[in-house]
Design an enzyme around this catalytic site. Structure first.
Site, short mmCIF file in Angstrom:
data_model
loop_
_atom_site.label_atom_id
_atom_site.label_comp_id
_atom_site.label_asym_id
_atom_site.label_seq_id
_atom_site.Cartn_x
_atom_site.Cartn_y
_atom_site.Cartn_z
N GLU A 139 0.83 -1.21 0.00
CA GLU A 139 0.00 0.00 0.00
C GLU A 139 0.86 1.26 0.00
O GLU A 139 1.84 1.36 0.73
CB GLU A 139 -0.91 0.00 1.23
CG GLU A 139 -1.76 1.26 1.35
CD GLU A 139 -2.41 1.41 2.71
OE1 GLU A 139 -3.50 2.01 2.81
OE2 GLU A 139 -1.83 0.89 3.70
N CYS A 147 -7.55 -2.65 5.70
CA CYS A 147 -6.50 -2.60 6.72
C CYS A 147 -7.08 -2.14 8.06
O CYS A 147 -7.67 -1.06 8.14
CB CYS A 147 -5.39 -1.65 6.29
SG CYS A 147 -4.07 -1.49 7.54
#
Length: 439
Positions: A72, A146
């Protein structure tokens, strides 16, 4: 360039296997289109902070992964990045001018199968970030799963599961921004109920997502908690776009068992079912998990990754971290008791004490000649010598005038987006911190 780097023995570009064909019976419904075929029947590398960088992605592709996701990257990090054509290593590096840090690196070998994962809580910032990087990737994925506090407090990751309107705006904006050749997907976690998860998946589909990965755990559950494989049989048909499963794929046997588990379910006998699986820690511990036909010798796996790290200018610090994870293994993944004549724990300690890529290669019996590479190669300060007088105006060639630094050997393009106004989003100002698990 030939005079400077001609003496360096470049490794031949790895020949990547063709993507696996769509699994029979898994696609073909009304929603089956180019994206569905692209995501069907695939086993993919998950986005893992520190792990899913270029050398790991290339190794997973070499062993048979159909797609690979990068770690990410937060929207603001990529918006201001400089796009660097690193001729010394045949890579494209996105370098943050502040701190001269490489935030994303890719190369032509993975161009058609790499997915860039974006951390964002703002539609405008997400679109600006996508415009910067879309030319060099096959698709863009929005992190909506997440559970880490830095991500959730910033309105990103799993926080988007509680903000469906924001999630929808982000996907709609990205679909308008991205070229049709760039796939758009998202990675989510399960919500408290099956119906809530199905509703959110349908929202993502309506907003432009072409594939959805479902981490088969809820936000409050951690890696030690078992993934809910059975829930996939109740989720896959919520949408007409491809659905990939993520969670507890640590060995080749588990992946095969999951496919049998899904395809043997009565609910899936007359339908296409989940179209792919996403592998996180299992691939970190052993990237040859994607090899379907035969097991790969552990020594070859470790040395192969190291060669890829050298070839792609991966920092020795990150290379050590990945190697330590491989040598330690994890749930259901056994490692040899000895490695290169030493107890594996002792060998792992020696790798951890290495202070350079040369030191790592020496331990593994790999040839490494420091003089064959640019100054500061394979370190986190490789771009510290980059001199950009005014990157906002696109003057990114000033660094060519410096001597003794990597800028002499690079072709640079400023990819900042100064012509577009930046939206101020309080939720997106949280600084990037590293995570230790798959998002």
């Amino acid at each position: 360039l030939a005079q400077v780097f001609g003496a360096r023995a470049m490794d031949a570009p790895c020949r990547l296997p063709s993507p696996p064909l769509a699994a029979e019976g898994l696609c073909g419904g009304p929603g089956c289109d180019e994206a569905a075929l692209f995501f069907s029947g695939v086993e993919v590398l998950a986005p893992m902070v520190r792990a899913s960088r270029l050398p790991m992605r290339l190794e997973c592709l070499r062993y048979g992964a159909g797609l690979v996701y990068g770690e990410e990257v937060i929207d603001r990090k990529i918006i201001g990045a400089l796009r660097v054509e690193n001729k010394a290593f045949d890579t494209i590096d996105y370098v943050c001018p502040v701190g001269k840090i490489d935030v994303f690196s890719t190369c032509r070998e993975e161009r058609s199968r790499v997915i860039f994962q974006l951390g964002t809580a703002d539609s405008v910032l997400a679109s600006q970030a996508a415009e910067v990087v879309c030319r060099d990737v096959r698709g863009l994925d929005v992190n909506m799963g997440c559970p880490k506090s830095f991500s959730v407090k910033g309105g990103m990751g799993a926080a988007l599961l509680r903000s469906p309107s924001v999630a929808a705006d982000i996907l709609k904006g990205l679909r308008r921004t991205l070229p049709s050749s760039c796939a758009l997907s998202c990675k989510i976690r399960m919500l408290p109920t099956t119906e809530q998860t199905r509703d959110f998946m349908q929202l993502c589909e309506r907003s432009g997502a072409e594939a959805i990965t479902v981490h088969l755990r809820q936000t409050g559950e951690r890696p030690a908690d078992p993934a809910h494989w059975d829930e996939m049989t109740r989720l896959w048909d919520a949408v007409r776009i491809p659905v990939l499963a993520n969670g507890d794929f640590f060995t080749r046997r588990q992946i095969d068992e999951f496919w049998k588990h899904c395809r043997g379910s009565q609910e899936l006998e007359k339908a296409r079912g989940p179209t792919g699986v996403m592998v996180a820690r299992g691939a970190l511990w052993n990237p040859s998990i994607f090899a379907r036909d035969s097991a790969v010798d552990f020594d070859d796996v470790v040395r192969g990754y190291t060669r890829a790290a050298v070839r792609t200018n991966n920092s020795y610090q990150n290379t050590k971290w990945v190697l330590a994870s491989m040598l330690a293994g994890g749930t259901g993944v056994s490692t040899p008791r000895e490695f290169r004549g030493l107890p594996i724990k002792e060998f792992n300690q020696q790798v951890s004490r290495a202070k350079s890529m040369s030191g790592i290669c020496e331990l593994l019996g790999e040839t490494f000649v420091q003089g064959d590479y640019p100054d500061k190669a394979h370190t986190t300060v490789y771009y510290k010598g980059l001199c950009v007088e005014d990157h906002l105006l696109g003057d990114a060639l000033a660094g060519e005038k410096r001597k003794g630094g990597p800028a002499e050997d690079l072709h640079l393009e400023a990819e900042t987006q100064q012509k577009r106004p930046r939206a101020e989003s309080p939720g997106s100002k949280t600084p990037v911190q590293e995570q230790s698990e798959a998002t």
